[in-house]
Design a protein around this motif. Structure first.
Motif, PDB file in Angstrom:
ATOM      1  N   ALA A   1       0.826  -1.208   0.000  1.00  0.00           N
ATOM      2  CA  ALA A   1       0.000   0.000   0.000  1.00  0.00           C
ATOM      3  C   ALA A   1       0.857   1.254   0.000  1.00  0.00           C
ATOM      4  N   ARG A   2       2.023   1.155   0.620  1.00  0.00           N
ATOM      5  CA  ARG A   2       2.898   2.317   0.742  1.00  0.00           C
ATOM      6  C   ARG A   2       3.816   2.488  -0.457  1.00  0.00           C
TER       7      ARG A   2
ATOM      8  N   GLY B   1      12.487  -4.941  -6.989  1.00  0.00           N
ATOM      9  CA  GLY B   1      11.540  -3.891  -6.633  1.00  0.00           C
ATOM     10  C   GLY B   1      12.049  -2.516  -7.018  1.00  0.00           C
ATOM     11  N   CYS B   2      13.255  -2.172  -6.584  1.00  0.00           N
ATOM     12  CA  CYS B   2      13.835  -0.858  -6.887  1.00  0.00           C
ATOM     13  C   CYS B   2      14.870  -0.919  -8.006  1.00  0.00           C
TER      14      CYS B   2
ATOM     15  N   ALA C   1       6.572  -7.066  -2.238  1.00  0.00           N
ATOM     16  CA  ALA C   1       7.619  -8.095  -2.182  1.00  0.00           C
ATOM     17  C   ALA C   1       8.318  -8.159  -3.528  1.00  0.00           C
ATOM     18  N   ALA C   2       9.627  -8.347  -3.492  1.00  0.00           N
ATOM     19  CA  ALA C   2      10.400  -8.386  -4.730  1.00  0.00           C
ATOM     20  C   ALA C   2      11.429  -9.505  -4.668  1.00  0.00           C
TER      21      ALA C   2
ATOM     22  N   GLU D   1      17.443  -2.834   1.625  1.00  0.00           N
ATOM     23  CA  GLU D   1      17.936  -1.658   2.335  1.00  0.00           C
ATOM     24  C   GLU D   1      17.584  -0.363   1.610  1.00  0.00           C
ATOM     25  N   ASN D   2      17.280  -0.474   0.311  1.00  0.00           N
ATOM     26  CA  ASN D   2      16.996   0.728  -0.481  1.00  0.00           C
ATOM     27  C   ASN D   2      15.506   1.069  -0.510  1.00  0.00           C
ATOM     28  N   CYS D   3      14.671   0.093  -0.865  1.00  0.00           N
ATOM     29  CA  CYS D   3      13.235   0.380  -1.024  1.00  0.00           C
ATOM     30  C   CYS D   3      12.390  -0.158   0.126  1.00  0.00           C
TER      31      CYS D   3
END
Length: 247
Positions: A191-192, A208-209, A198-199, A233-235
């Protein structure tokens, strides 16, 4: 948080289906037929307004023609009566006779003028009738195009809705076996983070990112227990390890 590796991988299946459902919803809301129908409806409304205006003008012109024809008929009847009086010889007074003859001439001119008015009104009415007939054809044509577009839209929507139903059912089936706490975390992140919670970790890169993990992050992932639920750690999305993670 801990979860069996198999449950984490199932989360990727849930994510894939959620992504598919989002895509289907977007497709449903952005069918080209929606814009086509909106454009045709606007054209149809404008044509109908023009048709009503033309029909109103035709009705007004018809009344104007009727009034002009009545005026001609009244003048004609009066001229006929005067001519009969003149022909009967009943008028013998020279002054009255001159007045009667003058009136007959005046009525003839008046009748001619009124007949010209009738012809002018008839021409205008014919022009309006032709315009109304053309607009009627255009309204019918555009109306048929609206119906065709609506039929195509409804068929496309029905097909998409059927696919949404299938994907939704499959999503519910898979999500039912994912641990509640893991699914809640996934839904919260999704939602955020724009619909992606999940990636997959693929060749040391978060799907994901799309950023590659640095060596420290790779070592941390390697050292983590198989059932530990990792986060990028990034997204900050859930990072799911698979045999393709490149570890």
């Amino acid at each position: 948080m801990n979860a069996a590796p198999a449950d984490q991988i199932r989360l990727l299946d849930v994510q894939a289906l959620d992504t598919r459902l989002t895509q289907l919803a977007y497709k449903r809301n952005n069918l080209p037929e929606h814009e086509e129908i909106q454009r045709l409806d606007a054209d149809l409304a404008q044509l109908r307004d023009l048709l009503v205006a033309a029909q109103t003008e035709e009705s007004d012109t018809a009344r104007e023609q009727t009034k002009a024809e009545q005026d001609v008929d009244q003048v004609r009847q009066r001229a006929t009566r005067d001519q009969k009086r003149l022909d009967s010889g009943a008028v013998t007074n020279p002054k009255d006779l001159e007045s009667l003859q003058s009136e007959i001439v005046s009525l003839a001119k008046r009748q001619g003028d009124l007949e010209d008015v009738v012809l002018e009104v008839m021409e205008r009415r014919e022009s309006v009738q032709e315009r109304a007939a053309e607009l009627t054809e255009r309204v019918e044509s555009v109306g048929a195009r609206v119906q065709d577009a609506m039929g195509r839209r409804d068929a496309a929507v029905a097909e998409i809705d059927a696919e949404i139903t299938r994907a939704g059912a499959e999503r519910d089936t898979i999500a039912a076996v994912v641990p509640d706490d893991l699914l809640k975390l996934y839904d919260k992140i999704r939602a955020r983070e724009g619909g992606v919670g999940a990636a997959k970790l693929y060749q040391r890169r978060c799907e994901g990112c799309r950023l590659e993990l640095n060596i420290t992050e790779v070592n941390d992932v390697r050292a983590a227990a198989p059932d530990e639920v990792l986060r990028c750690e990034n997204c900050r999305r859930i990072l799911v390890r698979t045999p393709e993670s490149g570890l």
